[in-house]
Design an enzyme around this catalytic site. Structure first.
Site, short mmCIF file in Angstrom:
data_model
loop_
_atom_site.label_atom_id
_atom_site.label_comp_id
_atom_site.label_asym_id
_atom_site.label_seq_id
_atom_site.Cartn_x
_atom_site.Cartn_y
_atom_site.Cartn_z
N ARG A 1 0.85 -1.18 0.00
CA ARG A 1 0.00 0.00 0.00
C ARG A 1 0.89 1.23 0.00
O ARG A 1 1.92 1.28 0.70
CB ARG A 1 -0.91 0.02 1.24
CG ARG A 1 -1.99 -1.08 1.24
CD ARG A 1 -3.05 -0.78 0.19
NE ARG A 1 -4.10 -1.77 0.18
CZ ARG A 1 -4.13 -2.83 -0.63
NH1 ARG A 1 -3.14 -3.02 -1.48
NH2 ARG A 1 -5.13 -3.68 -0.60
N HIS B 1 0.97 -0.39 -10.41
CA HIS B 1 0.04 -1.18 -9.61
C HIS B 1 -0.33 -2.49 -10.31
O HIS B 1 -1.50 -2.80 -10.53
CB HIS B 1 -1.22 -0.39 -9.28
CG HIS B 1 -1.92 -0.88 -8.05
ND1 HIS B 1 -2.57 -0.05 -7.17
CD2 HIS B 1 -2.05 -2.12 -7.52
CE1 HIS B 1 -3.10 -0.76 -6.18
NE2 HIS B 1 -2.79 -2.03 -6.39
#
Length: 310
Positions: free
Chosen positions: A225, A273
């Site tokens: 994250r 990502h």
């Protein structure tokens, strides 16, 4: 009794998941109706992703569970209108994807591959890397993804230390926990992999103080994250040489703005990502199994602890 399953995710995902969920629920023997549009008070289960736009669960008066398509649930875990069980996505496709990505980048750092790929200057420098048994790797976060990654790295003979907020016992992995354990784990880590959840307790886990604990020149890999790292502190550590290189797949703002200093930094690798993506085939199997469990009174899989946020 027929159960109504609402698909609340990005509309482009509906034609992908509809046949998979239909097949899985049929094979599970569930009497169901499935669709992206039901009256709220008629919905029994919600297949959920934050990009579906559903925010207020108050009208969903007969709801039994919300089943997330995402591993991360920070966008919904603190939603006060949600009072039924919330399950996060844990499936072998997602886990395998994360493990492959992390192992690839750990090996890249371990073997010094960037030097040979990007520097072809005719200079013959036969410096062999150490063996994996001589390389210290630390995995921060020992949930399903962290545990699988730690096992994969240990299977390649890396010296793996795992850290988590609470105590864990994993065969073949040196496990540490708590604030004192974090300092001990980082102080010996040549490569750090971040796989912690995004919670108030994990924000800026890597900051100026914890980065200073690393051996000089350590490498950081973050597929977990974005908020786990203090960006300014990391840039300072990179500029001073305290951190040798960082491979970052997740960020506070995504897509990462073109003007962000990470893009131009010579010691940062940005990936968009992609470390681990929910695989529809395997994710649908997990969703269908949880609906089956709900209908026969068995415990749901992968329930979120709402107090902890994961």
């Amino acid at each position: 009794m027929t159960v109504n399953v609402l698909f609340s995710a990005r509309p482009t995902l509906w034609p992908v998941y509809e046949p998979l969920l239909t097949k899985g629920l049929t094979e599970a023997g569930v009497d169901f109706r499935l669709g992206p549009d039901f009256e709220p008070d008629q919905v029994d289960y919600v297949v959920y992703a934050p990009n579906g736009g559903l925010l207020d669960f108050t009208p969903y008066t007969r709801l039994k569970a919300v089943l997330s398509l995402w591993a991360g649930v920070e966008k919904i875990a603190d939603n006060d209108s949600l009072t039924v069980p919330l399950a996060r996505m844990v499936d072998h496709g997602l886990t395998q994807g994360m493990t492959e990505w992390v192992v690839g980048h750990v090996l890249r750092y371990h073997l010094g591959m960037d030097q040979h790929i990007t520097v072809q200057d005719g200079n013959w420098t036969p410096d062999a890397p150490p063996l994996a048994t001589e390389r210290q790797v630390c995995v921060l976060g020992l949930g399903a993804l962290g545990k699988a990654t730690a096992h994969a790295l240990a299977a390649l003979n890396f010296n793996v230390t795992g850290w988590s907020r609470s105590a864990k016992d994993i065969a073949g992995i040196t496990c540490m926990h708590g604030e004192e354990g974090l300092g001990a784990a980082l102080s010996q880590a040549e490569i750090v992999v971040l796989l912690l959840p995004d919670t108030p307790a994990t924000v800026n886990t890597l900051n100026s103080e914890t980065l200073a604990l690393l051996p000089k020149g350590a490498c950081i890999i973050n597929p977990g994250r974005g908020p786990l790292i203090d960006d300014d502190a990391l840039l300072t550590a990179l500029n001073s040489g305290q951190v040798g290189h960082a491979t970052l797949d997740v960020f506070r703002v995504e897509p990462l703005p073109p003007e962000h200093p990470y893009w131009a930094h010579p010691n940062v690798t940005v990936t968009p990502h992609i470390a681990s993506e929910t695989r529809p085939v395997t994710a649908a199997q997990v969703i269908c199994e949880n609906i089956r469990r709900g209908e026969v009174g068995e415990p749901f899989l992968h329930l979120v602890n709402r107090d902890l946020g994961y």
